[in-house]
Each structure stands twice: as structure tokens, then as C-alpha cells.
Scaffold this motif. Structure first.
Motif, PDB file in Angstrom:
ATOM      1  N   ALA A   1       0.816  -1.216   0.000  1.00 66.06           N
ATOM      2  CA  ALA A   1       0.000   0.000   0.000  1.00 66.06           C
ATOM      3  C   ALA A   1       0.848   1.263   0.000  1.00 66.06           C
ATOM      4  O   ALA A   1       0.457   2.289  -0.570  1.00 66.06           O
ATOM      5  N   ASP A   2       2.010   1.249   0.638  1.00 67.79           N
ATOM      6  CA  ASP A   2       2.870   2.433   0.746  1.00 67.79           C
ATOM      7  C   ASP A   2       4.216   1.962   1.279  1.00 67.79           C
ATOM      8  O   ASP A   2       4.374   0.808   1.685  1.00 67.79           O
ATOM      9  N   GLY A   3       5.182   2.855   1.288  1.00 65.96           N
ATOM     10  CA  GLY A   3       6.477   2.479   1.842  1.00 65.96           C
ATOM     11  C   GLY A   3       7.556   3.503   1.569  1.00 65.96           C
ATOM     12  O   GLY A   3       7.395   4.414   0.747  1.00 65.96           O
ATOM     13  N   THR A   4       8.659   3.360   2.289  1.00 67.85           N
ATOM     14  CA  THR A   4       9.816   4.249   2.120  1.00 67.85           C
ATOM     15  C   THR A   4      11.089   3.429   2.054  1.00 67.85           C
ATOM     16  O   THR A   4      11.180   2.327   2.630  1.00 67.85           O
ATOM     17  N   LEU A   5      12.068   3.961   1.359  1.00 69.34           N
ATOM     18  CA  LEU A   5      13.396   3.360   1.276  1.00 69.34           C
ATOM     19  C   LEU A   5      14.420   4.417   1.647  1.00 69.34           C
ATOM     20  O   LEU A   5      14.456   5.499   1.046  1.00 69.34           O
ATOM     21  N   GLY A   6      15.245   4.135   2.638  1.00 64.73           N
ATOM     22  CA  GLY A   6      16.320   5.040   3.043  1.00 64.73           C
ATOM     23  C   GLY A   6      17.662   4.530   2.577  1.00 64.73           C
ATOM     24  O   GLY A   6      18.018   3.372   2.842  1.00 64.73           O
ATOM     25  N   TRP A   7      18.412   5.358   1.865  1.00 60.43           N
ATOM     26  CA  TRP A   7      19.715   4.949   1.325  1.00 60.43           C
ATOM     27  C   TRP A   7      20.542   6.193   1.060  1.00 60.43           C
ATOM     28  O   TRP A   7      20.045   7.159   0.479  1.00 60.43           O
ATOM     29  N   GLY A   8      21.801   6.154   1.443  1.00 61.40           N
ATOM     30  CA  GLY A   8      22.688   7.289   1.218  1.00 61.40           C
ATOM     31  C   GLY A   8      23.618   7.120   0.035  1.00 61.40           C
ATOM     32  O   GLY A   8      24.516   7.938  -0.162  1.00 61.40           O
TER      33      GLY A   8
END
Length: 538
Positions: free
Chosen positions: A282-289
Motif C-alpha cells: 500500500a505504501d512504503g519508504t526506502l532510506g539509502w545514502g
């Protein structure tokens, strides 16, 4: 060749100088000195100094550091530590002179330099840090070697506790490190701390009269390194009340952990309905530098560029990591499988020459897959106007193969990311297998599930840019503003940041070379305690 040792003679000279300075100061104040200043031996000290963060970033991009013989380096291309410091404390002037063990080599075969630092010394009376330096520069196949003893690398704003002291790089540091712009520039903070204590109390130094404070030994009092103001200087501060940085810590005041794993926001309504074992995200986030050293390089003095996010992506403050949002895809918790695509883009731009850039790279439409804890991270890549879709940038490895939903949310933080062969062609200077920044992944399985507020560790914050002018980049499309690129077999060619830098425009290449090629071979450096000699080898 053997490492040259000069601790004894240099330390004796430093002690003599400190004693003479103290005597002169007392005489100027009208006091008469009747005996030589008492000196207490010191041992078991460590010195931590990163030289300059931008220098470490540059060497990390084009070469590597090697530490040995007692020297160490903090993780993440951090500061350096030199150990087993010995020397003396002058109880009259409240100054210390310390010499440390350790060998530090910075080298780059691509840019033809090798710089070795040994016999690092700290002199609080002079307010400086020195080292023996050996520099080998290779240009057109010819190697030129220059060596100097007790080269002043930085002046130091000495404090009583010798922690997090401000440093300023010298002209000699600029000459040896290959960047004349370092002269007068701020260096990294310097910390000198005692790490061991002798088993017995040092004897009272000569000239101490009954009833006076014992000479400051390492087991009783921390030496006061501040410049002398005469016989009325306060006694050295007690180490229990003014603790120095912990042993081996490269940063006496480290930033707190940016995020130890945020907790889901508390719901004010009813708990979300249990999600099925498989279905659509349904939704989501990805954290990456991407990679911290790459971000630093882009906004640093060599590339002199900027980082810009767009399309809903955000960047953490301080040139931090990125968060990509609005995930779509599928999951299967029973099988441990997940595929998620995220919106948002990040653009890296640098090496400007007129209206063109040697580096103009945009990553967008990131997609992460996991199957039993292993997977890939891919993105659409636009480099100097040449676009390739679905380039697999990194191989992923999670700590567990299970995908567990909590409150309708699957969260997998700290996923190890390793650069692929295709990713190596995108970034140019990193070989396949290089460790990238870890990936943090959170996906909601139902519409009413609540994602973590910052989308995983290392993310959050508003849109941020870096660079001299702080202006935006090419945005989500990463359209070219100059240069050419080729695409072969799905990998990026001319658009990459070339390992040798030969793809850069003339002025940009000159700027990079100015920091890369060691300059000043055979120059005479003005310092009373240093000898310099140059020789050429075919």
C-alpha cells in the motif's frame, strides 16, 4: 626503506626550548629563576587527528590509507590515532611535549602519489603538531622523492584538557599533501588523551620544595598544556574532573546516533486489520545514502558540486542519506519475498567547466527486491544525458530471511549493499564489491497501517542541497548539461566519473589534478627544525 627515528634528539630540543621560554617569561615579569624547571616523564598517551575530512574523502575516492606500527584509523574513513605517546611535562610552564608511534601512508596509483607520516609529535608550548614526512610523486613515469623531518603540519589552539582542539593547517602541510589551498585552512580537531597509567607514582622533580604540590605525574594530575603566563599559573586540572576523550575515539564529541530505529507512530484509532500473508504493497519508504564518501566528494573542494533531490525524495540535513517514498509492489511473508518500487530522484553534479559538468548523474525509480534475505537494488540512471533503465546498482543482504509484519508494516533496516559490476561502471571510481551505505526498508501492507515517521534510520529531514551555490540540480530527469555518454549492454560508459579523471573538462581536470598530484618537489621549506632533500628516480 627503514623508518627514520628522531624522537630522542627532537624531544630534547623541545624540552630545552620550553625551559628557555619559561625562564625568559619569568625574567620578563621581574622574577629570578634559581633552578632549572622541574620535568616529569609522561607515557601512555594517544593522539587522534583526522588531518582534514576533505583530504580523507579525496584519498578514499582515488586511493587508500594504510596504518601500521601503532597507528589506527576509525571506521568509515575516520580520524587517525597514534599511540604510545611519551615525553615530558614542564611543571614551571605547564606545557607538554609528546612523541607518538605509528605510520600512516596515503597513496593513489591513479594519481601517482604516496605520502608517509611517521614520528608524529605534539608540542603544547609551540602550539603545533609535527611529523616526519616522505612524499613520492610520479609524473610521466618519473618518481620524485622529498623528505622532511619535524615538518609542521598544523598549529593548535591548545586547551587545558587537550580535547577537541582547533587546528589550522600550515603551508608545509599544503605542499606535502598536494593542495596549496590547505595553507591556513581549518584542519580536523585534535585530541590528546592518556590511555594507560604507570604502576608507581613518579618521583618529585628536582627543585620541588617541601610542602609544594608534587610534580604532575600521569597517575595524579593531567598536565596543563596551556601556554605559560608566569609563576601564578593554576595547578594542572585533575583528570577525574576534566576527562579527556575515551581511548581510540576519533571524535571527542561524536554526534549521537542519527536514528536507532524509529518506532511506529502511535495510532489514535483502532488497530489496523491484520494483513494477508501476501498481496499488494500500500505504501512504503526506502532510506539509502548511496555512499557517504561519494556524497562528500561531490560537494567537496575537488568536484565543487551539489546534491539535489526531487520527485518526492528528501535528504537528511548535513548532506545526509536520502528517503524515497510512495512504494508500490508485492509481498509474500510466507515465502519471504518482497518487490517494491519507490518514487523520487537524486542528482549529483560537479566538476563544472563553464556551462558543462564532468559529473551529472541522476538516480530515479529505485526498486528493491528481497527473496529469503537476499536481493538487489536497481534504478534508472541518467549520466550526462544518457539514460539506462533498471541498472542493478547493488546486491542486497538482509540480516534475516524472514519478513515479519508488525501492525501491518514490514520493516527491514540495515540491509547490507554491495556494488555490482554495472554499478561500478556508473560510479567509476569504486570497484565491484565495494560496500555501499546500508539500505533501510519499510512497507505498509494495508491502507490504514502507519509507517515509521522517518522511514528508517539514516533518513528524514527536508530536501537539502550541498555545494557552493546551493542551487538545484537537474531534478528528476537528470538531463544533460554537457558532455557525452555511451550506453553498452545496459551499463553506463562515458557518463561515469572516470577512474583517471580523463573524461573531465579541461578546467575541472586541472582542479582535480591540483589536488591529486603532489606539488613542490625540490622546494626549500622554511623551518628551523627540518631538513629537506629531493632525488629523482627513473
Amino acid at each position: 626503506m627503514p623508518v627514520r627515528r628522531h624522537r630522542s634528539s627532537a624531544l630534547a630540543a623541545a624540552v630545552a626550548t620550553a625551559t628557555a621560554v619559561g625562564a625568559t617569561a619569568l625574567a620578563a615579569l621581574g622574577g629570578a629563576t634559581t633552578a632549572a624547571a622541574a620535568e616529569s616523564p609522561l607515557s601512555g598517551y594517544e593522539l587522534t587527528w583526522g588531518i582534514k575530512q576533505s583530504y580523507r574523502t579525496y584519498v578514499g575516492m582515488f586511493g587508500a590509507f594504510t596504518v601500521s606500527e601503532g597507528a589506527g584509523q576509525a571506521a568509515g574513513n575516520g580520524a587517525f590515532t597514534f599511540t604510545k605517546g611519551t615525553g615530558t611535562y614542564d611543571t614551571a610552564t605547564h606545557t607538554v611535549g609528546l612523541a607518538f608511534e605509528g605510520r600512516l601512508v596515503s597513496a593513489s596509483a591513479a594519481h601517482g602519489f604516496e605520502i608517509t607520516l611517521t614520528d608524529v609529535r605534539f608540542d603544547s608550548a609551540a602550539g603545533e603538531i609535527t611529523a616526519d614526512v616522505r612524499k613520492v610523486a610520479t609524473v610521466d613515469g618519473t618518481a620524485t622523492t622529498t623528505e622532511g623531518d619535524d615538518v609542521p603540519l598544523a598549529t593548535v589552539d591548545v586547551t587545558r584538557d587537550m580535547t577537541d582542539m582547533t587546528t589550522t593547517l600550515t603551508a608545509e602541510a599544503g605542499e606535502y599533501l598536494g593542495n596549496a589551498g590547505y595553507a591556513g585552512a581549518a584542519g580536523d580537531p585534535l585530541t590528546v588523551t592518556r590511555t594507560t597509567q604507570p604502576s608507581t607514582e613518579p618521583s618529585t622533580g628536582p627543585g620541588t620544595e617541601p610542602g609544594t604540590e608534587p610534580s604532575a605525574g600521569p597517575t595524579t594530575r593531567e598536565p596543563s598544556p596551556g601556554p605559560s603566563t608566569g609563576p601564578t599559573d593554576p595547578e594542572p586540572a585533575d583528570p577525574e574532573t576534566t576527562p579527556a576523550a575515551s581511548p581510540g575515539s576519533p571524535d571527542p564529541n561524536p554526534d549521537p546516533d542519527p536514528d536507532s530505529g524509529p518506532e511506529p507512530a502511535t495510532s489514535t484509532g483502532a488497530s489496523p486489520a491484520p494483513a494477508p500473508a501476501r498481496g499488494a504493497i500500500a505504501d512504503g519508504t526506502l532510506g539509502w545514502g548511496v555512499k557517504e564518501s561519494f556524497r562528500s566528494y561531490v560537494v567537496g573542494p575537488i568536484a565543487d558540486g551539489e546534491v539535489t533531490v526531487s520527485g518526492g525524495a528528501v535528504q537528511a540535513a548535513g548532506n545526509g542519506a536520502f528517503t524515497f517514498k510512495d512504494a508500490t509492489g508485492t509481498y509474500d511473508t510466507d515465502a519471504g519475498k518482497l518487490t517494491a518500487a519507490f518514487k523520487g530522484a537524486v542528482n549529483f553534479k560537479g566538476h563544472r567547466s563553464g556551462d558543462t559538468y564532468g559529473l551529472d548523474l541522476t538516480l530515479s525509480n529505485l526498486k528493491a527486491t528481497l527473496d529469503g534475505g537476499a536481493g538487489t537494488l536497481s534504478a534508472d540512471v541518467n549520466s550526462l544525458g544518457e539514460q539506462t533503465r533498471g541498472v542493478v546498482l547493488a546486491d542486497l543482504k538482509a540480516g534475516s530471511g524472514d519478513l515479519e509484519a508488525d501492525g501491518g508494516v514490514i520493516t527491514v533496516d540495515g540491509i547490507a549493499a554491495t556494488l555490482t559490476g554495472a554499478g561500478a561502471e556508473v560510479f567509476g571510481n569504486y570497484p565491484a564489491g565495494t560496500a555501499l551505505d546500508a539500505v533501510d526498508l519499510s512497507v505498509a501492507l494495508t491502507d490504514d497501517a502507519r509507517l515509521p515517521s522517518s522511514g528508517g534510520s539514516g533518513t528524514g529531514g527536508g530536501a537539502a542541497t550541498g555545494g557552493a551555490d546551493g542551487t538545484g540540480g537537474a531534478g528528476g530527469t537528470g538531463s544533460a548539461v554537457g558532455g557525452t555518454g555511451t550506453t553498452t549492454g545496459g551499463s553506463i560508459g562515458g557518463g561515469s566519473l572516470a577512474t583517471t579523471g580523463t573524461s573531465l573538462p579541461g578546467p575541472a581536470l586541472g582542479a582535480a589534478a591540483g589536488a591529486a598530484v603532489v606539488v613542490g618537489a625540490g622546494a626549500v621549506y622554511a623551518t628551523r627544525r627540518r631538513r629537506t632533500r629531493a632525488r629523482s628516480a627513473g
